[in-house]
Design a protein around this motif. Structure first.
Motif, mmCIF file in Angstrom:
data_model
loop_
_atom_site.group_PDB
_atom_site.id
_atom_site.type_symbol
_atom_site.label_atom_id
_atom_site.label_comp_id
_atom_site.label_asym_id
_atom_site.label_seq_id
_atom_site.Cartn_x
_atom_site.Cartn_y
_atom_site.Cartn_z
ATOM 1 N N THR A 1 3.749 -33.672 -13.952
ATOM 2 C CA THR A 1 4.531 -33.989 -15.153
ATOM 3 C C THR A 1 5.495 -32.845 -15.426
ATOM 4 O OG1 THR A 1 2.627 -35.173 -16.081
ATOM 5 C CG2 THR A 1 4.445 -34.632 -17.586
ATOM 6 N N PRO A 2 6.797 -33.044 -15.211
ATOM 7 C CA PRO A 2 7.765 -31.968 -15.495
ATOM 8 C C PRO A 2 7.999 -31.833 -17.001
ATOM 9 C CG PRO A 2 8.912 -33.922 -14.742
ATOM 10 C CD PRO A 2 7.444 -34.231 -14.635
ATOM 11 N N THR A 3 8.263 -30.620 -17.440
ATOM 12 C CA THR A 3 8.528 -30.342 -18.855
ATOM 13 C C THR A 3 9.680 -29.355 -18.969
ATOM 14 O OG1 THR A 3 6.931 -28.522 -18.916
ATOM 15 C CG2 THR A 3 6.113 -30.718 -19.508
ATOM 16 N N ALA A 4 10.362 -29.405 -20.115
ATOM 17 C CA ALA A 4 11.438 -28.445 -20.394
ATOM 18 C C ALA A 4 11.925 -28.666 -21.817
ATOM 19 C CB ALA A 4 12.599 -28.609 -19.414
ATOM 20 N N ASP A 5 12.537 -27.658 -22.391
ATOM 21 C CA ASP A 5 13.199 -27.795 -23.686
ATOM 22 C C ASP A 5 14.648 -28.172 -23.448
ATOM 23 O OD1 ASP A 5 10.885 -27.023 -25.000
ATOM 24 O OD2 ASP A 5 11.450 -24.899 -25.021
ATOM 25 N N GLY A 6 15.112 -29.241 -24.118
ATOM 26 C CA GLY A 6 16.512 -29.630 -24.031
ATOM 27 C C GLY A 6 16.864 -30.432 -22.799
ATOM 28 N N ALA A 7 15.857 -31.010 -22.120
ATOM 29 C CA ALA A 7 16.139 -31.804 -20.923
ATOM 30 C C ALA A 7 16.196 -33.283 -21.266
ATOM 31 C CB ALA A 7 15.076 -31.572 -19.859
ATOM 32 N N SER A 8 16.999 -34.032 -20.505
ATOM 33 C CA SER A 8 17.037 -35.488 -20.639
ATOM 34 C C SER A 8 16.429 -36.181 -19.419
ATOM 35 C CB SER A 8 18.475 -35.974 -20.852
ATOM 36 O OG SER A 8 19.274 -35.650 -19.724
ATOM 37 N N ASN A 9 16.405 -35.494 -18.269
ATOM 38 C CA ASN A 9 15.801 -36.055 -17.060
ATOM 39 C C ASN A 9 15.543 -34.937 -16.053
ATOM 40 O OD1 ASN A 9 18.889 -36.506 -17.092
ATOM 41 N ND2 ASN A 9 18.399 -36.462 -14.898
ATOM 42 N N PHE A 10 14.770 -35.269 -15.004
ATOM 43 C CA PHE A 10 14.324 -34.272 -14.033
ATOM 44 C C PHE A 10 14.451 -34.809 -12.607
ATOM 45 C CE2 PHE A 10 11.827 -33.719 -17.892
ATOM 46 C CZ PHE A 10 11.879 -32.345 -18.116
ATOM 47 N N LYS A 11 14.480 -33.862 -11.649
ATOM 48 C CA LYS A 11 14.225 -34.137 -10.247
ATOM 49 C C LYS A 11 13.061 -33.248 -9.813
ATOM 50 C CE LYS A 11 18.784 -35.597 -8.525
ATOM 51 N NZ LYS A 11 19.880 -35.281 -7.556
ATOM 52 N N VAL A 12 12.096 -33.848 -9.099
ATOM 53 C CA VAL A 12 10.939 -33.105 -8.617
ATOM 54 C C VAL A 12 10.966 -33.109 -7.093
ATOM 55 C CG1 VAL A 12 8.426 -32.992 -8.525
ATOM 56 C CG2 VAL A 12 9.565 -33.669 -10.659
#
Length: 681
Positions: free
Chosen positions: A53-64
């Protein structure tokens, strides 16, 4: 391409407008995500199945990127997870987090997949130095991916938390004491490894940080009793130790790294005696900052001495334990109880529970709004609610004020809920009937309430087609209480601004937090004293005396909350059929009216007849000196503001306010309403 798609998404959310129809300049100001990481949940069955499960502050989407032979990354939205099966080994995962405008931050972290039981487990459990009853747990272990923490509390679902190996779990206990804790390290193997111990959870019984720094105020707007921000009343005794009835509690001046504050121990009741009596009738609030670990409520009394007569009135406030509670008590909360506040000599503090806890108090002062400020109300949410448009996953509505305390005791407020996973730019707006008057004003004041300290509250103004906009950011300075934020729009381009947009915690995705705002006003530094409301019938109603055979005067809910008066409560006078031509009623103020600063009194009135005489008469305590002014109503069945000029009144201490409706005519059962007595110029 990602930035273009995200902007298109915004356009759809904001009402399917084209980019020309709505200003999207704020998108370019969004910063790249921060605190990019991923959490792991690995199955203990020798399969190598890992949930990421990726997490971040201020993100709208991720690439793993999985770090193995898998060629293509997985693309995930905020809150989504992906399951991936690994062979036994050590992998470097790469997580790319994208903001709404396509800015990217990447992070690489290690993942260990081992089918051996974890070895060499070292668990470090420590009491947090700043948060009472909070423990911080970190672990290292060979062949482990994650760990779980079992708190040892009865009646609590276990484990209470989990994290990756090498990360920290912070967990707060309900009570201090000894607990049998357990840390379980897990890898991909069926077997796990445990650490057990008896750990003593401790409480923090004194503040570890200073109270909030008071704002800069004019000397004339403050009477300071204790603290370092302003000049205090000379020769004030912070521990007079009245000693009546087994007072029991004790006192010291606590020194926190050079910052001194009052400490009242085992507080039953204690007080402060000023160096000289203080006239606080021109002040609006008394402020104090309080820290406690074990007191539920603090009762604060003002004690007035006038000649040989001593009177007092209490106001009780709830305290939030283990952090500073900033309290602003309206002076009207005391005068509404009948207290005269022209010679305040003492404060008294009473703790609940009685004599069982300790409080630390700092920054005790009386204050009023800047005397060189003028204001014009824009929206107070007391009448018909505006039509809100929300976007980005937020919702806005008008509700009853959930925290009628401090600087905001109005009936209704706006609530903005920033839904879990909502966009970093989620917010809402409403429109006003006429453009904001920036010809005479340059700032906007908003009362806000946030569950978090330090979040960005962005206020944005737009003209009708959003072709001209201007926005200002401010940060909240307190949590779980009302405060005033003043936005400077003196640099805004000239335009007819009719749309008011507000964003809470701008720049971060929503987490379900609820925010409140109220009392949006135009303000300016243009000289002259600010109007002072001395009776609005919103607190404890005054005692009315009626005469001339009228039925009476009572305080009721506003029957016509429109136009010039949308407040919650008003006074009602029924001029009974056949009552005298001079029939009316009066109430008394807690302190003399300030005609040194002001010269007029405004009253909001409602009459079923146009052109009737509304007489306002002022009297001193024994009615030996009086002055009266007549005005006529100009409308029927609606509120209007009548402004009475008392500049010609003889000098005296006026404490009685008398009102007569339809003066000169006998009563005919007509009903009149009045509200918002205000000293003005």
């Amino acid at each position: 391409m990602k930035k273009i798609l995200n902007i298109l998404l915004i356009i759809l959310i904001l009402g399917s407008c084209t980019e020309d129809e709505r200003d999207l300049s704020f998108v370019d100001s969004i910063v790249a995500p921060t605190n990019v990481a991923a959490t792991y949940d690995i199955t203990q069955d020798n399969t190598g199945s890992v949930t990421i499960t990726p997490t971040a502050d201020g993100a709208s989407n991720f690439k793993v990127y999985y770090g193995d032979s898998t060629a293509e990354p997985s693309e995930l939205a905020v809150g989504e997870s992906v399951v991936h099966v690994y062979a036994e080994g050590t992998y470097d995962l790469k997580i790319e987090a994208f903001s709404l405008n396509g800015k990217m931050t990447e992070s690489t972290q290690q993942l260990v997949v081992s089918f051996k039981a974890p070895e060499n487990l070292v668990a470090t459990v420590e009491n947090d130095q700043a948060v009472s009853r909070q423990v911080n747990v970190t672990t290292t272990a060979d062949f482990a991916t994650m760990f779980e923490f079992y708190s040892g509390e009865s009646g609590v679902s276990q484990p209470v938390a989990s994290a990756n190996i090498g990360e920290t779990i912070s967990y707060q206990y309900t009570m201090a004491g000894d607990y049998d804790i357990r840390v379980v390290a897990k890898g991909a193997a069926i077997a796990t490894t445990e650490y057990t111990a008896t750990f003593t959870v401790t409480e923090i019984l004194q503040p570890v940080s200073s109270a909030p720094i008071p704002p800069t105020r004019n000397d004339s707007d403050v009477i300071s009793i204790y603290g370092s921000a302003y000049t205090n009343v000379a020769d004030t005794d912070t521990f007079p130790d009245w000693g009546q009835g087994g007072q029991g509690s004790s006192w010291t001046e606590f020194d926190l790294n050079g910052d001194k504050m009052l400490q009242y121990i085992n507080l039953s009741y204690q007080g402060i005696q000023f160096g000289s009596p203080q006239d606080v009738s021109g002040m609006e609030y008394i402020h104090l900052d309080v820290w406690t670990a074990d007191v539920d409520q603090l009762e604060t009394s003002l004690i007035n001495v006038a000649g040989t007569v001593t009177t007092e009135a209490p106001v009780t406030n709830d305290l939030t334990k283990d952090q500073w509670t900033s309290i602003d008590i309206p002076i009207s909360d005391y005068t509404d109880q009948g207290l005269t506040v022209t010679e305040i000599l003492q404060l008294k503090f009473v703790g609940t529970p009685w004599a069982a806890g300790t409080v630390f108090i700092d920054n005790i002062y009386f204050w009023k709004s800047p005397s060189n400020s003028s204001s014009l109300g824009v929206q107070d949410f007391e009448g018909t609610a505006p039509v809100f448009t929300s976007f980005g996953g937020a919702g806005v509505e008008v509700i009853a004020n959930p925290d009628m305390s401090g600087v905001n005791t109005t009936e209704n407020v706006a609530k903005l809920t920033k839904g879990n996973g909502s966009e970093v730019w989620a917010g809402g707006f409403f429109e006003i009937d006429s453009p904001l008057d920036f010809a005479n004003y340059s700032k906007i004041r908003v009362k806000t309430w946030s569950p978090k300290q330090g979040v960005v509250v962005k206020l944005k103004l737009e003209n009708a087609d959003a072709s001209i906009t201007h926005e200002v950011d401010l940060n909240t300075t307190v949590a779980n209480q009302w405060e005033e934020l003043v936005y400077d729009f003196s640099g805004a381009p000239t335009a007819d601004y009719v749309r008011i947009v507000i964003f809470f915690d701008f720049g971060n995705n929503g987490d379900g937090s609820e925010y409140y705002y109220d009392e949006i006003e135009l303000v300016n530094d243009i000289g002259g004293p600010q109007p002072l409301v001395f009776q609005d019938f919103e607190g404890t109603p005054p005692v009315f005396t009626v005469f001339g055979n009228i039925a009476g005067i009572d305080v009721i809910a506003n029957p016509d909350a429109t136009g010039a008066n949308t407040t919650g409560n008003v006074a009602r006078l029924t001029k009974t059929n056949g009552s005298e031509v001079w029939a009316g009623g009066f109430f008394e103020t807690g302190s003399p009216l300030d005609f040194n600063t002001y010269s007029k009194i405004s009253v909001r009135t409602w009459s079923p007849k146009q052109g009737v005489v509304v007489k306002v008469k002022l009297e001193n305590a024994d009615a030996s000196i009086t002055h009266e002014v007549d005005l006529n109503t100009t409308t029927t069945n609606q509120w209007e503001e009548l402004v009475y000029d008392f500049s010609g009144a003889p000098t005296t201490d006026y404490v009685r306010v008398v009102i007569f409706f339809d003066f000169g005519n006998n009563g005919d059962d007509s009903v009149y309403y009045f509200d918002e007595y205000t000293l003005t110029n």
